[in-house]
Design a protein around this motif. Structure first.
Motif, PDB file in Angstrom:
ATOM      1  N   VAL A   1       0.862  -1.184   0.000  1.00  0.00           N
ATOM      2  CA  VAL A   1       0.000   0.000   0.000  1.00  0.00           C
ATOM      3  C   VAL A   1       0.900   1.236   0.000  1.00  0.00           C
ATOM      4  N   PHE A   2       0.742   2.076  -1.001  1.00  0.00           N
ATOM      5  CA  PHE A   2       1.557   3.292  -1.052  1.00  0.00           C
ATOM      6  C   PHE A   2       1.271   4.159   0.164  1.00  0.00           C
ATOM      7  N   ARG A   3       2.308   4.791   0.673  1.00  0.00           N
ATOM      8  CA  ARG A   3       2.149   5.726   1.796  1.00  0.00           C
ATOM      9  C   ARG A   3       1.324   6.940   1.367  1.00  0.00           C
ATOM     10  N   SER A   4       1.595   7.423   0.157  1.00  0.00           N
ATOM     11  CA  SER A   4       0.884   8.604  -0.332  1.00  0.00           C
ATOM     12  C   SER A   4      -0.600   8.296  -0.474  1.00  0.00           C
ATOM     13  N   ILE A   5      -1.408   9.266  -0.135  1.00  0.00           N
ATOM     14  CA  ILE A   5      -2.863   9.136  -0.259  1.00  0.00           C
ATOM     15  C   ILE A   5      -3.369  10.344  -1.035  1.00  0.00           C
ATOM     16  N   VAL A   6      -4.218  10.079  -2.040  1.00  0.00           N
ATOM     17  CA  VAL A   6      -4.778  11.193  -2.814  1.00  0.00           C
ATOM     18  C   VAL A   6      -6.169  11.514  -2.282  1.00  0.00           C
ATOM     19  N   PRO A   7      -6.365  12.719  -1.756  1.00  0.00           N
ATOM     20  CA  PRO A   7      -7.675  13.071  -1.202  1.00  0.00           C
ATOM     21  C   PRO A   7      -8.696  13.362  -2.296  1.00  0.00           C
ATOM     22  N   ARG A   8      -9.950  13.291  -1.940  1.00  0.00           N
ATOM     23  CA  ARG A   8     -10.987  13.772  -2.850  1.00  0.00           C
ATOM     24  C   ARG A   8     -10.820  15.280  -2.965  1.00  0.00           C
ATOM     25  N   ASN A   9     -10.730  15.766  -4.193  1.00  0.00           N
ATOM     26  CA  ASN A   9     -10.458  17.193  -4.391  1.00  0.00           C
ATOM     27  C   ASN A   9     -11.045  17.639  -5.719  1.00  0.00           C
ATOM     28  N   VAL A  10     -11.896  18.653  -5.662  1.00  0.00           N
ATOM     29  CA  VAL A  10     -12.661  19.037  -6.849  1.00  0.00           C
ATOM     30  C   VAL A  10     -11.773  19.540  -7.992  1.00  0.00           C
ATOM     31  N   ARG A  11     -10.603  20.074  -7.672  1.00  0.00           N
ATOM     32  CA  ARG A  11      -9.717  20.581  -8.725  1.00  0.00           C
ATOM     33  C   ARG A  11      -9.258  19.458  -9.662  1.00  0.00           C
ATOM     34  N   LEU A  12      -9.093  18.247  -9.099  1.00  0.00           N
ATOM     35  CA  LEU A  12      -8.707  17.097  -9.932  1.00  0.00           C
ATOM     36  C   LEU A  12      -9.833  16.727 -10.883  1.00  0.00           C
ATOM     37  N   ALA A  13     -11.066  16.922 -10.443  1.00  0.00           N
ATOM     38  CA  ALA A  13     -12.220  16.582 -11.274  1.00  0.00           C
ATOM     39  C   ALA A  13     -12.485  17.661 -12.324  1.00  0.00           C
ATOM     40  N   GLU A  14     -12.067  18.893 -12.035  1.00  0.00           N
ATOM     41  CA  GLU A  14     -12.282  19.995 -12.982  1.00  0.00           C
ATOM     42  C   GLU A  14     -11.261  20.000 -14.113  1.00  0.00           C
ATOM     43  N   ALA A  15     -10.045  19.577 -13.797  1.00  0.00           N
ATOM     44  CA  ALA A  15      -8.934  19.699 -14.757  1.00  0.00           C
ATOM     45  C   ALA A  15      -9.203  19.054 -16.125  1.00  0.00           C
ATOM     46  N   PRO A  16      -9.808  17.841 -16.180  1.00  0.00           N
ATOM     47  CA  PRO A  16      -9.987  17.191 -17.489  1.00  0.00           C
ATOM     48  C   PRO A  16     -10.800  18.029 -18.479  1.00  0.00           C
TER      49      PRO A  16
END
Ligand code: ATP
Ligand code: MG
Length: 255
Positions: free
Chosen positions: A207-222
């Motif tokens: 399991v990677f240590r890094s965790i990606v949070p839910r974040n609206v900017r990631l959903a807007e970028a595409p």
């Protein structure tokens, strides 16, 4: 050249977001990177700023032997990496490939001539355990599994792990699980915490240590055709993927 498939047969778990942002973050740290879009939806293609509707050649032509990688690849305008793009043509490839020789090895063979061109090849797999995904798993040295920390996620994970074991045994002895990445994480949800610690118990340092949070900017970028890590580098989501790319570099340095 490290070739990694980003796979999970469950839909909408963050495969494409992970592929695009990892590619951009690796490119930003100087890694020569190719992103292969292996999904007829063409989401990774669009998310990298390449219009899937106007392609003259794509991964489809490469898989069925009508074009080489050099002909079909394109540069992501803002991402700093190359893309082997996809569109709906790819949906037909599945059926056409059935009659082809070594049908599960088409992508592997297409990449073999270009081992000197890239440090990383990332393959964005479709949400199925289909012949397309099988091509991804046969071409790869490792699998990165993005997952949401929800109750049913763990159930789906065992199907995927079994498939990876079978491919490893029968088709691709190089294949291993590089790691499981927790994405769209909500630290305030008790269930997220529970599933997350269950994952750590079962899979340990996979399991990677890094965790990606839910974040609206990631959903807007595409919708702008720009990878999230470039669209809003300071956002929590982008920072999650930048940290993940560093962890990935650390991990491969130990291979
Ligand atoms: P598919 O199985 O259809 O290929 P996928 O596994 O590739 O889906 P994505 O397309 O990456 O999943 O993500 C699904 C949706 O969730 C998208 O709308 C995406 O923008 C959004 N999303 C992904 N990661 C995050 C995040 N960390 N925070 C917020 N939204 C996210
Ligand atoms: Mg996707």
């Amino acid at each position: 050249m490290h070739i990694f498939a980003i796979a999970n047969q469950k839909g909408g778990v963050g495969k494409t977001t992970t592929s695009v942002n990892l590619a951009a973050a690796l490119a930003a740290s100087g890694q020569r990177t190719l992103l292969v879009d292996l999904d007829p939806q063409g989401n990774a293609t669009m998310g990298c700023g390449i219009d899937k509707r106007t392609l003259t050649s794509s991964v489809y032509q490469v898989l069925v032997g009508l074009a080489g990688l050099a002909q079909a690849r394109a540069a992501s305008p803002s991402g700093g990496f190359d893309v082997l793009p996809a569109n709906r043509d790819l949906a037909g490839a599945e059926i056409e490939m059935v009659d082809l020789d070594r049908r599960e090895l088409r992508l592997k063979e297409a990449l073999a001539n270009h081992a000197a061109d890239y440090d990383f090849v990332l393959i964005d797999c479709p949400p199925s355990l289909s012949l397309l995904t099988l091509n991804g798993l046969c071409a790869a040295h490792g699998v990165v599994i993005p997952m949401q920390c929800e109750y049913y996620a763990l159930e789906g994970l065992s199907d995927l792990v079994n498939t990876i074991k079978k491919v490893h045994a029968k088709l691709n002895p190089d294949l291993k699980i590089i790691g499981i990445l927790r994405v769209m994480f909500d630290p305030r949800a008790t269930l997220s915490q529970q599933v997350s610690s269950e994952l750590e118990q079962h899979f340990g340092d996979k399991v990677f240590r890094s965790i990606v949070p839910r974040n609206v900017r990631l959903a807007e970028a595409p919708s702008y055709g720009i990878p999230g890590v470039i669209f809003d580098k300071a956002s929590k989501g982008a920072q999650g993927y930048i940290a993940f790319a560093q962890e990935m570099l650390e991990r491969v340095s130990k291979f």
